[in-house]
Enzyme design. Sequence first.
Site, PDB file in Angstrom:
ATOM      1  N   SER A   1       0.821  -1.200   0.000  1.00  0.00           N
ATOM      2  CA  SER A   1       0.000   0.000   0.000  1.00  0.00           C
ATOM      3  C   SER A   1       0.858   1.256   0.000  1.00  0.00           C
ATOM      4  O   SER A   1       1.925   1.293   0.608  1.00  0.00           O
ATOM      5  CB  SER A   1      -0.894   0.016   1.241  1.00  0.00           C
ATOM      6  OG  SER A   1      -1.733  -1.109   1.257  1.00  0.00           O
TER       7      SER A   1
ATOM      8  N   LYS B   1      -9.727  -1.519  12.115  1.00  0.00           N
ATOM      9  CA  LYS B   1     -10.016  -0.132  11.725  1.00  0.00           C
ATOM     10  C   LYS B   1     -11.076  -0.088  10.619  1.00  0.00           C
ATOM     11  O   LYS B   1     -11.994   0.734  10.662  1.00  0.00           O
ATOM     12  CB  LYS B   1      -8.717   0.520  11.242  1.00  0.00           C
ATOM     13  CG  LYS B   1      -8.808   2.029  11.126  1.00  0.00           C
ATOM     14  CD  LYS B   1      -7.472   2.604  10.676  1.00  0.00           C
ATOM     15  CE  LYS B   1      -7.571   4.092  10.458  1.00  0.00           C
ATOM     16  NZ  LYS B   1      -6.361   4.645   9.871  1.00  0.00           N
ATOM     17  N   ASP B   2     -10.960  -0.997   9.649  1.00  0.00           N
ATOM     18  CA  ASP B   2     -11.974  -1.063   8.595  1.00  0.00           C
ATOM     19  C   ASP B   2     -13.332  -1.460   9.176  1.00  0.00           C
ATOM     20  O   ASP B   2     -14.378  -0.976   8.721  1.00  0.00           O
ATOM     21  CB  ASP B   2     -11.569  -2.083   7.514  1.00  0.00           C
ATOM     22  CG  ASP B   2     -10.470  -1.556   6.606  1.00  0.00           C
ATOM     23  OD1 ASP B   2     -10.144  -0.355   6.715  1.00  0.00           O
ATOM     24  OD2 ASP B   2      -9.934  -2.334   5.802  1.00  0.00           O
TER      25      ASP B   2
ATOM     26  N   GLU C   1     -28.595   9.668 -12.078  1.00  0.00           N
ATOM     27  CA  GLU C   1     -28.331   9.596 -10.646  1.00  0.00           C
ATOM     28  C   GLU C   1     -27.159  10.509 -10.296  1.00  0.00           C
ATOM     29  O   GLU C   1     -26.326  10.821 -11.148  1.00  0.00           O
ATOM     30  CB  GLU C   1     -27.989   8.148 -10.265  1.00  0.00           C
ATOM     31  CG  GLU C   1     -29.137   7.204 -10.457  1.00  0.00           C
ATOM     32  CD  GLU C   1     -30.199   7.381  -9.399  1.00  0.00           C
ATOM     33  OE1 GLU C   1     -30.172   6.702  -8.390  1.00  0.00           O
ATOM     34  OE2 GLU C   1     -31.088   8.258  -9.587  1.00  0.00           O
TER      35      GLU C   1
END
Lengths: 423, 189
Positions: free
Chosen positions: A223, A247-248, A291
């Site tokens: 990451s 955390k997610d 939308e």
Amino acid sequence: MSFPWAKEYKPATEFGQWMDEKLPLPRFIYNSLGAGYPAPRNLNYMWNFGSLAGIFLVVQIVTGIILAMHYAANANIAFDSVEHIMRDVNSGWMFRYAHANGASFFFIAIYLHIGRGLYYGSYKAPREMIWLLGVVIYLLAMATAFMGYVLPWGQMSFWGAKVITGLFEAIPLVGKPIQELLLGGFAPDNAALNRFFSLHYLLPFVMAGVIILHIWSLHIPGSNNPTGVDVKGPQDTVPFHPYYTAKDGWTLGLALIFFSIMLFFLPNFLGHAENYIPANPLSTPANIVPEWYFWPWYAILRAFTVDFLFIPAKLLGVLAMFSAILVWFFLPWLDRSPVRSGDYRPRFKKFFWFGLIPCILVLGYCGGAHAEEPFVMMSQIATAYYFAHFLIILPLLSRIEKPEPLPNSITEAVTGKPLEQAS
Amino acid sequence: MATVETADSATLDDEAGGVRRRDFINIAAVSFAGAGAVATVFPLVNQMNPSADVLALASIEVDISAIETGQAIKTSWRKQPIFIRNLTEAEITEANSVSLTELRDPESLADRTTPGKENWLITLGVCTHLGCVPLGAAQGEVKGEYDGYFCPCHGSHYDTAARIRKGPAPTNLEVPEHEFLSDTVVKIG
């Protein structure tokens, strides 16, 4: 997988050992989402939206499979079958509202995820492929969402299908045959509805496949992080599980609270009342807008009102709209600055927060408004700025900007102590 | 060794007795999520149950005034065939002459009909073996060895009270819940 200090998967049970020899799926999960994936220790909350988008894709697939059990893809009964879902099917109203609002939540997550990548330079080497695959996922998501919106066969469904397939008519010479090919007719009807349903069911699984590639290519360099500085040692990372799963999970809980508020208290807030009127090929709704998640692109489409050189305005609008997304494919090579994170790029940071972001918000607002002044003028200015940002500002900035000094390591940025002393 | 080892990470490691303070948060969070997941799974499965429009057609009213003695009609109830038979005296006598102990599924004709309306035999036209529609309701169809119904699929014979007498079917033809609203109208379901 990505770093030599990644924890090795060790099966805890004899069955796990047996499984690991035959089909190392648990090892794969462990190395992708478990303790075997070392992630930078300084990821902020902007890094939570990728997994959130993935979870909302799962919500869409689950609710979508259920809706498909009760929906009839036939122009004569599609609208009634949606009302059947709303009134007769056990909890059908909940699944339909979850699916309609889930699309919005998916796009909220994916836009924040893309914005994170734009600001922190996640598209730069060595992560170009992750970015490119991400753009592909976004394009698939747009196609899927568009075709899904056609299925209830209300007024907005019908005219949305007509307008969007009408875009292809702008292509010189072959435009009309292409539009008829896409629709299987001269206007949206049963043939179009059936193929849209078929593809609407298929594409999310294609997306899931590309997401697997997206994550696979992510796990090669690992990451990115808010400093944009490469991971230099074990002190710079924490295992994905339990740190980032927890955390997610926390932000997933928050997202589900907001989702529940929309689902149970404001289910039609993001929809159009017009779509509760059955499709009528003889009458167009007064204000036809897509939308909200398509509004910026829709504003770019409508920004072109006069022919330029020999190119008709219609074709210009279509080209600009597609180019606005296709330019993302070139982004890793347009922005040549070696510094990834916007935090260390004083000028980029200003252009990002006071240029690109307001520009996209203005486009979004104009895309949802009536096609009249001052919104047309605003769309035109914002469209010009949007392309200038990617095609002029970013390439120029990477030449003239003097970045701020980068920290020597993630650990130093977080603790203030050099990497060697931090352990 | 590999990861961030700071003072507060000690709480992550086993303390004396193997109980960690974080265990409580862990168990509470996972239990909460688990309860939510179970609550979500219920509608996910329940949506496959019959919907309101299906249930709305769950009972029907049938006019039986035109059925002569010895005749039977087939009608449809919950998308399944229903046999309504107006039994003759001979058929009633034949049904009552059978000793219950001889039957695979012991039921008298009275058990299977409404008191005072013993001539009206209302059954599902669904063989209890594997679900075929037995013959015998329409004029000229084979009625089997016991003068009731005969299932052509696997050879089950039903008697005049639609009780299983011979063949593979395990039970008598099912008598649905029904009620006579008047002498000529019966409500089924």
